[in-house]
Design a protein around this motif. Sequence first.
Motif, short mmCIF file in Angstrom:
data_model
loop_
_atom_site.label_atom_id
_atom_site.label_comp_id
_atom_site.label_asym_id
_atom_site.label_seq_id
_atom_site.Cartn_x
_atom_site.Cartn_y
_atom_site.Cartn_z
N TYR A 207 0.83 -1.22 0.00
CA TYR A 207 0.00 0.00 0.00
C TYR A 207 0.86 1.26 0.00
O TYR A 207 0.49 2.30 -0.52
CB TYR A 207 -0.96 -0.02 1.20
CG TYR A 207 -0.28 0.19 2.53
CD1 TYR A 207 -0.21 1.45 3.11
CD2 TYR A 207 0.27 -0.88 3.23
CE1 TYR A 207 0.41 1.64 4.32
CE2 TYR A 207 0.89 -0.69 4.43
CZ TYR A 207 0.97 0.57 4.99
OH TYR A 207 1.59 0.75 6.19
N LYS A 208 2.07 1.14 0.60
CA LYS A 208 2.98 2.30 0.61
C LYS A 208 3.34 2.69 -0.82
O LYS A 208 3.47 3.87 -1.14
CB LYS A 208 4.26 1.94 1.35
CG LYS A 208 4.14 1.89 2.84
CD LYS A 208 5.50 1.56 3.43
CE LYS A 208 5.38 1.21 4.89
NZ LYS A 208 6.63 0.66 5.41
N ASP A 209 3.54 1.66 -1.64
CA ASP A 209 3.90 1.94 -3.04
C ASP A 209 2.76 2.65 -3.74
O ASP A 209 2.98 3.59 -4.51
CB ASP A 209 4.25 0.63 -3.76
CG ASP A 209 5.49 -0.01 -3.19
OD1 ASP A 209 6.56 0.60 -3.33
OD2 ASP A 209 5.39 -1.09 -2.59
N TRP A 210 1.53 2.19 -3.47
CA TRP A 210 0.37 2.84 -4.10
C TRP A 210 0.31 4.32 -3.70
O TRP A 210 0.08 5.19 -4.52
CB TRP A 210 -0.92 2.13 -3.70
CG TRP A 210 -1.14 0.82 -4.41
CD1 TRP A 210 -1.22 -0.41 -3.86
CD2 TRP A 210 -1.28 0.63 -5.83
NE1 TRP A 210 -1.39 -1.37 -4.82
CE2 TRP A 210 -1.44 -0.76 -6.05
CE3 TRP A 210 -1.28 1.49 -6.92
CZ2 TRP A 210 -1.61 -1.30 -7.31
CZ3 TRP A 210 -1.45 0.94 -8.19
CH2 TRP A 210 -1.61 -0.43 -8.37
N ILE A 211 0.52 4.55 -2.41
CA ILE A 211 0.45 5.92 -1.91
C ILE A 211 1.53 6.78 -2.57
O ILE A 211 1.28 7.88 -3.06
CB ILE A 211 0.60 5.95 -0.36
CG1 ILE A 211 -0.61 5.28 0.27
CG2 ILE A 211 0.76 7.38 0.14
CD1 ILE A 211 -0.48 5.04 1.75
N ALA A 212 2.76 6.22 -2.59
CA ALA A 212 3.90 6.98 -3.14
C ALA A 212 3.69 7.27 -4.63
O ALA A 212 3.87 8.41 -5.09
CB ALA A 212 5.18 6.22 -2.91
N VAL A 213 3.29 6.23 -5.36
CA VAL A 213 3.10 6.40 -6.80
C VAL A 213 1.94 7.36 -7.07
O VAL A 213 2.03 8.25 -7.93
CB VAL A 213 2.85 5.02 -7.46
CG1 VAL A 213 2.33 5.18 -8.88
CG2 VAL A 213 4.13 4.21 -7.46
N GLY A 214 0.89 7.19 -6.30
CA GLY A 214 -0.28 8.05 -6.47
C GLY A 214 0.07 9.51 -6.21
O GLY A 214 -0.28 10.41 -7.00
N THR A 215 0.80 9.77 -5.12
CA THR A 215 1.16 11.14 -4.78
C THR A 215 2.06 11.75 -5.85
O THR A 215 1.82 12.88 -6.32
CB THR A 215 1.88 11.16 -3.41
OG1 THR A 215 1.13 10.40 -2.49
CG2 THR A 215 2.06 12.58 -2.91
N ALA A 216 3.09 10.99 -6.21
CA ALA A 216 4.04 11.50 -7.20
C ALA A 216 3.33 11.74 -8.54
O ALA A 216 3.54 12.78 -9.19
CB ALA A 216 5.19 10.52 -7.38
N GLY A 217 2.47 10.78 -8.93
CA GLY A 217 1.73 10.93 -10.19
C GLY A 217 0.80 12.13 -10.16
O GLY A 217 0.69 12.89 -11.13
N ALA A 218 0.16 12.33 -9.02
CA ALA A 218 -0.78 13.45 -8.88
C ALA A 218 -0.04 14.78 -9.03
O ALA A 218 -0.54 15.71 -9.68
CB ALA A 218 -1.46 13.38 -7.52
N ILE A 219 1.15 14.85 -8.45
CA ILE A 219 1.93 16.09 -8.55
C ILE A 219 2.28 16.37 -10.02
O ILE A 219 2.15 17.50 -10.51
CB ILE A 219 3.22 15.99 -7.69
CG1 ILE A 219 2.82 16.01 -6.21
CG2 ILE A 219 4.18 17.14 -7.98
CD1 ILE A 219 3.95 15.67 -5.27
N VAL A 220 2.67 15.32 -10.71
CA VAL A 220 3.04 15.48 -12.12
C VAL A 220 1.83 15.95 -12.93
O VAL A 220 1.92 16.89 -13.74
CB VAL A 220 3.62 14.17 -12.68
CG1 VAL A 220 3.72 14.22 -14.20
CG2 VAL A 220 4.98 13.90 -12.09
N ILE A 221 0.68 15.31 -12.70
CA ILE A 221 -0.54 15.69 -13.44
C ILE A 221 -0.92 17.14 -13.14
O ILE A 221 -1.26 17.91 -14.02
CB ILE A 221 -1.69 14.71 -13.10
CG1 ILE A 221 -1.35 13.34 -13.68
CG2 ILE A 221 -3.03 15.20 -13.62
CD1 ILE A 221 -2.20 12.21 -13.17
N LEU A 222 -0.78 17.49 -11.85
CA LEU A 222 -1.08 18.86 -11.43
C LEU A 222 -0.18 19.85 -12.17
O LEU A 222 -0.65 20.89 -12.66
CB LEU A 222 -0.85 18.97 -9.92
CG LEU A 222 -1.49 20.16 -9.22
CD1 LEU A 222 -2.99 19.99 -9.19
CD2 LEU A 222 -0.95 20.29 -7.80
N LEU A 223 1.08 19.50 -12.26
CA LEU A 223 2.04 20.39 -12.93
C LEU A 223 1.68 20.55 -14.41
O LEU A 223 1.77 21.63 -14.97
CB LEU A 223 3.46 19.84 -12.80
CG LEU A 223 4.12 20.01 -11.43
CD1 LEU A 223 5.43 19.25 -11.38
CD2 LEU A 223 4.35 21.48 -11.13
#
Lengths: 231, 762
Positions: A207-223
């Motif tokens: 689940y940590k990986d999901w959280i990390a990937v999700g957060t990092a991906g969200a930041i990229v999409i936001l950018l």
Amino acid sequence: MHPATRFFIASCFVFAALSTKEPINYCIVGFGILYSFSVKSRNNFNPTKVFARMLVFAIIVLFLLNGIHFHTRTINVKGLRIVGDASVRFASVFAATLWLVKRTVKEEFYALMLSLKMPMVATLVVFRAIWFLPHIFKRVRDVLLAHKLRGIKSSNVFRRSLALAPALYAIFASMLLEICDSSVALVSKGIWIHGRKSSFIQLRWSYKDWIAVGTAGAIVILLIFKGCNFA
Amino acid sequence: MLEVDNLALSFVSHEGETSLFRGVSFSFKAGDLIGVTGDSGTGKTGLLMALGGYLPYWSPACKMTGSISVCGEPVTQGQASNDTVIVIENPYNQNTGFKSSVFEELLVPLEMRGIPRELMLASARCVARRFGLSEISGLQLDSLSGGELQRLHIASALIARPNLLLLDQILVELDPAFQQRLFKILRGFAKECKAIALVSFNPGEVDFDRFDAVVTLPGLSQVRPEAIATVGAAFGQTVSRVPGNGPVLKIRDLYFRYSPQRPWLFEGLNLDVLQGEGCLVLGPNGSGKSTLGKLILGIVKPDRGSIVLDIGSTVNCAFQNPDLYFCKRTVQEELEFGTDKQWAAKLADLTGLSPYFNKNPYDLPRGFRKRLSFAIAASCRPAVLFLDEPSQYQDATGVAGLIKAMRFLLDQKTALLCCTHDRRIIGEFSDFSRITLGREPFAVPVSKAGSAPNSRPTHQCSPGLYGDKSDNCDTREWFQKTWSDAIDSWIDNDTACSTHGGNVVKLLIEKTSGSLSIGPGSRVLDIGCGDGKGLMALRKWLDESGLSKVPLLGIDVQPALIDHARWGSIGHANIKYEAADATDARLLSPLCRNALGGKATLITCIYVLHDEPDLFAMLKAISENIDENGHLVCILVHPEWTETLASKGFVKIVQKDSLNAGDTSCGRYRGGLTPNWRWLGLYPILGDHGRTIFLPHAFRTLGDYEKEIVNCGFNILSIAPIRTAENEISNDPTDFNSLICAEYKSIAYSAPPSVLIVAKKL
């Protein structure tokens, strides 16, 4: 954390650093450098010093190339912006690589390549490349030491450079011998045996990986939606 | 099974064709242990490479005639075979580069063959133990010595269970004790696996009777070990053996270890090397022989102590790897670099390099390159010359030349420090001082040719840590049993005693039989003090004994585990307690020293779970933090207990044998992740973040504990199985102990199978 997650986070970091405008990109890179320099290495070696030297060297070279009007002997303000931009590009990749090097152990990386079904040739090439750099640094140190014991002076940088000239022969010749031995050992241990390989380390996606990937991906999409440099 | 018919191998160069050997024929059956010997350059490595299918395919300059077949199949050139494995002479060049830890590197052949993880683990445990790798399995590869690395590569070869095992001059790196063990292992392996093991070696390195048959390659010189001794003795009579007056090298109170996690390599080493004195540095693999050279050269810095070289003197070293030195095109140029021609010619003459003056150093066989590196190191006329395994890769002629050169240097007042396992050198230099390194008694290898007893003083840097322990743990049968076998004998064992809380003190007094000496200056440490019952009992006992001023420190892992309310209620002025992760060896030392003001006189500890590196670190830290003659009372639970817990679903086992420092189950609690146990209603081990247990691979029996305690410098006074009295079992359904005990009531055993070990620091 899964090594693939680390790669993804590192890639996102580089994307974020390169896609944002100043001063945010400076902040991101600054944070990245501080974090990657201070994070504990999981390996036996700590490449922080080497990376720091390379980074400083790159920035100095960039400054000398762009930051000075040599004919008027004044600072080139436009050039400084170029130095800043280029340094951000360098530094973001440096910071991401350093973090990956410090936080990923070889065993995990091997397991990752295996799980990605990479051909053994590719795995071998990658690992030989990883093996080569620290190894040649160590060999240079050993050879210079042996030559120092023979009376060849290497007390300062200039003398060390001079001492390195005759030592290059010893370094590369001994490395070639080592590579021959190493290839026998690799074949003997079964690297070319056909069929499925296995790995002792079992990589699991948590689940940590999901959280990390999700957060990092969200930041990229936001950018991207916010109008980054690449958008 | 292995048939070689009229094999010939030669190399073609611009100087023409050079034959390595020709007309080699032999045939061996499965289960044979074969030796291959011959002088340097006669083709031992070439033969093994050809048998493995590497030559002539790998070298365009190599020509081969004749035939080789294994199990009736001709050896396929250039094709990797599942059934043939080779280990080459240089251990440093054989790492795959895929792995960084010892245990993982050991598993590479199994991974390459696609063996499932569970099977890997079973094989690896067995092989690691047989090769003495269990203790170092968590270490990084680059922290190993050459001998330890070579052990690893041989183990890694055996783990693949090949039909044909080729070991090329591997003995030079191995200490004599391990060489003996290796031959037993190889014989067993050949018989069990119906395989053939071929070991190539230099003449004189090992007795022929170790093998079922020995292949002597054509061109083997007639110089035998007996002859070497004669050559040396005759030469020795002609030179002066009286060292100069003052010490040229002084080592005082030297302490060194590579990292705080590793044991001391040198603890208070004192050494004087006189001018022109010869010293043999002996010891098992990993005992610090090469490190001593690095310390003398200043490559690594000592943690404490001093190394002083006489003013105006120089020190030089001939490293194990000869290839680091060369920077010139010919042997002559190499030798004449920085010295006069006469001296260079003399050294070349003594070492037998004169005929190769015009050759490129890298064109020489490895044995000659090693001799050349020795001559180069000696060419600058150092006052002290450190020789790291100088006889490596040397045949009888090479060793004889080396001996002559060493005698010559001694005659020139050069002090020699020679670290070696080679019985040919040790036998020859019986008049040298001996510096024995390492924690284990080291048997000096003696060749059949015999050698004079050592007449010079012997330096022993570490005492024999087996001390006065009369019975070897290997002989304790029941101690070697697995838990399921051992438990029956425990239940009816009259010596079984109860331990819980205050009973520790009672047991301590009983088992130390009055040898426990706690006085006004003593300090007591309780590791794993838990809820404080033991602490209170210890305090009470100390107070009643008139030792109320003796400080008592209790420490335990994980703040969440400690019942602060209870601790607060203890309220005793002379009990200190620390809620820290004290099983981490790094924290134990400062805790002990800061809180107690020095080393402890008595340490009690309980160890329930079995994260192997954690336990290793714990025992080592205890060893470092206890007074000489201090006592350790240790309650250890049988390793299989962890597995039992898993089988009952209480914990999850992760078979992770190469752990990092923070990977232990205790380490998982760090960072405030552990929920309060009252909130969970269970012992914290069952909490979300704490139920992963990394199963060790080293401890399968209680005898393994015993060995580790002994290795940490303790003499075991008593070992007793223990059990929890019925009335001490809590009825609280949330209490972990009662849960577990309930499981075992059905087998009439009411506590985890444990032993109480009382030991005394030597």
